[in-house]
Motif scaffolding. Structure first.
Motif, mmCIF file in Angstrom:
data_model
loop_
_atom_site.group_PDB
_atom_site.id
_atom_site.type_symbol
_atom_site.label_atom_id
_atom_site.label_comp_id
_atom_site.label_asym_id
_atom_site.label_seq_id
_atom_site.Cartn_x
_atom_site.Cartn_y
_atom_site.Cartn_z
ATOM 1 N N LEU A 425 -0.489 10.222 2.009
ATOM 2 C CA LEU A 425 -1.100 8.894 2.052
ATOM 3 C C LEU A 425 -0.194 7.892 2.771
ATOM 4 C CD1 LEU A 425 -2.597 8.733 -1.573
ATOM 5 C CD2 LEU A 425 -3.757 9.364 0.545
ATOM 6 N N SER A 426 1.115 8.007 2.575
ATOM 7 C CA SER A 426 2.057 7.102 3.251
ATOM 8 C C SER A 426 2.013 7.305 4.756
ATOM 9 C CB SER A 426 3.476 7.341 2.730
ATOM 10 O OG SER A 426 3.573 6.981 1.366
ATOM 11 N N THR A 427 1.864 8.560 5.193
ATOM 12 C CA THR A 427 1.782 8.832 6.624
ATOM 13 C C THR A 427 0.532 8.187 7.217
ATOM 14 O OG1 THR A 427 2.914 10.950 6.272
ATOM 15 C CG2 THR A 427 1.729 10.672 8.353
ATOM 16 N N VAL A 428 -0.595 8.284 6.508
ATOM 17 C CA VAL A 428 -1.821 7.640 6.978
ATOM 18 C C VAL A 428 -1.627 6.129 7.051
ATOM 19 C CG1 VAL A 428 -4.257 7.219 6.436
ATOM 20 C CG2 VAL A 428 -3.286 9.492 6.067
ATOM 21 N N GLY A 498 -13.139 13.068 12.994
ATOM 22 C CA GLY A 498 -12.627 13.496 11.697
ATOM 23 C C GLY A 498 -11.276 12.914 11.356
ATOM 24 N N THR A 499 -11.041 11.659 11.711
ATOM 25 C CA THR A 499 -9.767 11.036 11.363
ATOM 26 C C THR A 499 -9.718 10.726 9.866
ATOM 27 O OG1 THR A 499 -10.649 8.847 11.931
ATOM 28 C CG2 THR A 499 -9.443 10.043 13.641
ATOM 29 N N LEU A 500 -8.501 10.688 9.325
ATOM 30 C CA LEU A 500 -8.316 10.476 7.892
ATOM 31 C C LEU A 500 -7.995 9.015 7.610
ATOM 32 C CD1 LEU A 500 -6.158 13.627 7.017
ATOM 33 C CD2 LEU A 500 -8.641 13.363 6.891
ATOM 34 N N VAL A 501 -8.638 8.488 6.576
ATOM 35 C CA VAL A 501 -8.389 7.105 6.159
ATOM 36 C C VAL A 501 -8.243 7.071 4.647
ATOM 37 C CG1 VAL A 501 -9.636 6.087 8.113
ATOM 38 C CG2 VAL A 501 -10.874 6.628 6.004
ATOM 39 N N LEU A 502 -7.662 5.978 4.139
ATOM 40 C CA LEU A 502 -7.494 5.826 2.698
ATOM 41 C C LEU A 502 -8.818 5.453 2.035
ATOM 42 C CD1 LEU A 502 -4.112 3.864 2.427
ATOM 43 C CD2 LEU A 502 -4.503 6.326 2.620
ATOM 44 N N THR A 503 -8.885 5.652 0.735
ATOM 45 C CA THR A 503 -10.025 5.233 -0.064
ATOM 46 C C THR A 503 -9.556 4.191 -1.078
ATOM 47 O OG1 THR A 503 -9.726 6.884 -1.807
ATOM 48 C CG2 THR A 503 -10.970 7.563 0.152
ATOM 49 N N GLU A 504 -10.494 3.658 -1.833
ATOM 50 C CA GLU A 504 -10.122 2.694 -2.870
ATOM 51 C C GLU A 504 -9.193 3.304 -3.908
ATOM 52 O OE1 GLU A 504 -13.542 0.980 -4.642
ATOM 53 O OE2 GLU A 504 -14.294 0.067 -2.787
ATOM 54 N N ALA A 505 -9.331 4.627 -4.117
ATOM 55 C CA ALA A 505 -8.513 5.293 -5.130
ATOM 56 C C ALA A 505 -7.105 5.610 -4.645
ATOM 57 C CB ALA A 505 -9.203 6.584 -5.576
ATOM 58 N N SER A 506 -6.871 5.512 -3.338
ATOM 59 C CA SER A 506 -5.564 5.896 -2.795
ATOM 60 C C SER A 506 -4.442 5.018 -3.335
ATOM 61 C CB SER A 506 -5.585 5.812 -1.266
ATOM 62 O OG SER A 506 -6.596 6.621 -0.719
ATOM 63 N N GLY A 507 -4.731 3.720 -3.508
ATOM 64 C CA GLY A 507 -3.690 2.783 -3.923
ATOM 65 C C GLY A 507 -3.052 3.143 -5.243
ATOM 66 N N SER A 508 -3.848 3.673 -6.191
ATOM 67 C CA SER A 508 -3.289 4.009 -7.498
ATOM 68 C C SER A 508 -2.255 5.115 -7.394
ATOM 69 C CB SER A 508 -4.414 4.413 -8.454
ATOM 70 O OG SER A 508 -5.095 5.563 -7.968
ATOM 71 N N VAL A 509 -2.423 6.014 -6.416
ATOM 72 C CA VAL A 509 -1.434 7.079 -6.213
ATOM 73 C C VAL A 509 -0.182 6.511 -5.557
ATOM 74 C CG1 VAL A 509 -0.986 9.295 -5.072
ATOM 75 C CG2 VAL A 509 -3.258 8.822 -6.034
ATOM 76 N N LEU A 510 -0.361 5.684 -4.551
ATOM 77 C CA LEU A 510 0.803 5.096 -3.868
ATOM 78 C C LEU A 510 1.607 4.199 -4.788
ATOM 79 C CD1 LEU A 510 -0.906 4.288 -0.446
ATOM 80 C CD2 LEU A 510 0.919 5.958 -0.845
ATOM 81 N N ARG A 511 0.924 3.573 -5.740
ATOM 82 C CA ARG A 511 1.625 2.697 -6.693
ATOM 83 C C ARG A 511 2.169 3.457 -7.900
ATOM 84 N NH1 ARG A 511 -3.024 -0.423 -5.506
ATOM 85 N NH2 ARG A 511 -3.968 0.230 -7.484
ATOM 86 N N ARG A 512 2.065 4.775 -7.885
ATOM 87 C CA ARG A 512 2.549 5.642 -8.950
ATOM 88 C C ARG A 512 1.824 5.389 -10.286
ATOM 89 N NH1 ARG A 512 7.082 4.084 -6.029
ATOM 90 N NH2 ARG A 512 8.271 5.807 -5.097
#
Length: 660
Positions: A425-428, A498-512
């Motif tokens: 996710l950080s790379t994206v 087919g590029t990859l993008v974040l979703t609304e749920a991605s932030g909870s993972v990045l914020r631990r």
């Protein structure tokens, strides 16, 4: 009206007598008898029963017991002739009316119906839109209306047929004729929609288990799928009949050519072939032993061949309903069979792209996304796959695993993939925020692995802070991480590339704030046998059907050869003569007279008269009863019927040339 048609005061007794006399079984199975008694008594019924569970008997026997002709509404025009042939082989007076007949052929069948000389008449749903058809039915005596493949009435289902929406008129015009709606594939929502749209508010509902315990479900990581398929067929299903599903026509053609070039007799089937070629390939599959059909979902309607030993998928199905329907074409005879699928990251990306770029409004796309999410959950589960399937259809699986799927036989390892997910996710994020760029999975993985590829150097991605931070995992493992993040909704696919993008749920993972459990990617095998969760021997040992003793195999093969000769002479599929399961019981019991043969399951009066002497002659020619055999043998409960549990589906359009 034949003796079979005459009703008695005791409908249940007459139903059991008909089961024995016509179909060759002494007892019903599951809820068959309750369904039949209810319909014979004049009640409406909605029946959910898996493929091979015996749905056809639930309307065929009421049609034989009640006065008049049973009208079967079915979308299976291409196979109505085979259905009718199978019934006539049992002594049932069956016919059909559809667009494949000329005027004189239709006129003969219509005259038979009006004269009361038919037990069952098959019609396509679109035919009931014609005033001429409704007028014909109003002039005859109807015993029961059977609406087969009733899920086709659901506009949210995976195979909606608009003509089914008009079938509510049957209850309006013939209120005193019982109706029975049947399907093998329906969620709770579809079940309710069937009842509402067919206007059957007082119908009694019968729901059998969706479990097919003889089918082993296996999903393997996709590496080189055609070679994986070839190894699977050579190691586990040499000489067996089966179906291979691909998403695109090009994949179908290439896979069929690849198998044929490697000694596996295979033919293609898709909507791009002319009608004559499709008909020939379908007829070969039904009539020949050991042929493999490679197909899009356009193939499968009405395929009631009982000895399909495997169904393989080289591409991800769009829904669990579709997957269940397609895999259900294996093992209709109850003998051990395999549902095998190769699944990988590109499957997830391509399906997501198809949904985003496809036709339909936002509600349709949301529904398609929900179907795909459920399919991905089945692929990624670390729990029993059979249990996941049953849960999807609203049925409770047993507490223990099934013991006959890959996750039960070889439980997958799981690991805490939170840090790995954060790296992806950080790379994206870095690409989007620092460079204003979006890339697909290949570039993301190359950056994490620190690969200085031409594309990485071109865009200076080796200067990103995340470059090379993922060398603890292999390329295959990183692709597995990306695939599972897509499946869990933590990544999304965007655009034609087919590029990859974040979703609304991605932030909870990045914020631990959220942990991400992942399945550990299995090591890639060198062959299907090594990489399967179970070899052929273990696969069969996990089923309730024992292997035939070696001493009986020559007799079994002799009967199969005799059956093939009979089928060729009559121009019908071999299973119309006898199923493999019946031949197995014959060689196990080894009857020495026609009377003893009459005690075998699946040998009704008509087949006993037609084939009895021939079967006994084959066994006698083999030199008498082997040590393993015992003369006699009793009949089993009513087996899976050869009724069609399939229907036509359209090819996915637009479809890529190939995305395996």
């Amino acid at each position: 009206m034949t003796e079979v048609d005459m009703p008695t005061a005791d409908g249940s007794s007459e139903a059991r007598a008909t089961l024995h006399r016509v179909f060759g079984y002494d007892a019903f199975r599951g809820e068959q008898e309750a369904i039949i008694d209810h319909v014979v008594a004049g009640g409406d019924a909605v029946v959910l029963m898996p493929t091979g569970g015996g749905k056809s008997l639930c309307y065929q026997i009421p049609a034989l017991v009640r006065p008049g002709t049973g009208i079967v509404v079915s979308p299976l025009i291409a196979l109505m002739q085979d259905q009718v042939d199978a019934l006539r082989a049992l002594g049932v007076r069956a016919g059909f009316v559809n667009s494949s007949q000329d005027f004189d052929e239709r006129r003969v069948v219509e005259a038979e119906f009006l004269a009361g000389e038919l037990d069952l008449l098959y019609l396509a749903p679109e035919r009931l839109r014609l005033d001429s058809t409704l007028d014909l039915l109003s002039r005859g005596k109807i015993s029961v209306f059977a609406i087969d493949e009733a899920h086709c009435v659901s506009q949210w289902g995976h195979d909606f047929r608009p003509d089914y929406l008009a079938l509510s008129l049957l209850g309006e015009r013939w209120p005193d004729v019982p109706r029975i709606a049947l399907t093998a594939t329906a969620t709770r929502a579809t079940h309710q929609e069937i009842t509402q749209r067919l206007d059957m508010p007082t119908a009694r509902h019968f729901e059998a288990s969706f479990d097919r315990p003889n089918i082993q479900y296996r999903i393997v990581p996709k590496a080189d799928p055609k070679k994986q398929l070839l190894s699977f067929l050579r190691e586990e299903h040499p000489g067996d009949a089966g179906i291979v599903y691909c998403l695109s026509r090009n994949s179908v053609d290439k896979t069929a050519e690849f198998l044929s070039g490697n000694g596996i007799e295979a033919v293609p089937y898709h909507a791009g072939l002319d009608a004559g070629t499709r008909a020939r390939h379908q007829a070969r599959f039904l009539r020949e032993e050991g042929l493999v059909v490679v197909a899009t979902i356009a193939f499968g309607m009405g395929i009631d061949k009982p000895d399909v030993r495997f169904v393989a998928h080289l591409d991800l199905p769009k829904s669990v309903e579709g997957y269940y329907q397609e895999t259900g074409r294996a093992g209709r005879d109850g003998l051990p069979s395999t549902a095998w699928m190769a699944y990988g990251l590109n499957d997830v990306i391509q399906q997501r792209k198809l949904i985003q770029s496809g036709e339909g409004d936002e509600a349709f796309r949301r529904r398609a996304q929900a179907h795909l999410d459920a399919m991905l959950a089945l692929c990624e589960t670390a729990q029993c796959r059979r249990g996941q399937l049953l849960n999807y259809f609203g049925q409770e699986p047993g507490e223990a695993g099934c013991g006959n799927c890959d996750t039960c036989l070889t439980p997958p390892e799981t690991w805490d993939g939170t840090v790995a997910a954060q790296k992806v996710l950080s790379t994206v994020v870095r690409l989007q925020r620092e460079r204003g760029q979006k890339f697909g999975a290949v570039q993301i993985v190359d950056i994490l692995l620190g690969k200085r590829t031409g594309k990485v150097i071109q865009f200076d991605h080796d200067q990103l802070s995340v470059f090379g931070i993922g060398q603890e995992l292999s390329e295959a493992e990183w692709r597995g991480v990306v695939r599972q993040l897509l499946a869990q909704g933590l990544l999304a696919v965007e655009g034609d590339y087919g590029t990859l993008v974040l979703t609304e749920a991605s932030g909870s993972v990045l914020r631990r704030e959220r942990e991400v459990p992942l399945r550990k990617e299995p090591k890639r095998p060198t062959s299907a046998k090594a990489g399967s969760s179970s070899g052929r021997g273990e696969r069969k040992a996990k089923t309730a059907v024992p292997e035939l003793p070696e001493s009986l195999l020559p007799a079994f093969e002799a009967l199969r050869a005799w059956r093939a000769e009979q089928a060729r002479e009559q121009g019908v599929p071999a299973y119309v003569i006898f199923h493999d399961a019946t031949l197995r019981e014959i060689v196990t019991a080894w009857p020495t007279s026609v009377a003893q043969l009459g005690g075998i399951s699946g040998v009704g009066e008509k087949k006993l008269v037609t084939y009895g002497e021939g079967v006994i002659g084959v066994l006698a020619g083999l030199g008498g009863t082997p040590d393993d055999g015992e003369a006699g043998g009793g009949k089993a409960a009513a087996q899976g019927d050869p009724a069609a549990d399939d229907w036509p589906e359209m090819d996915a359009e637009p479809e890529p040339d190939d995305w395996i």
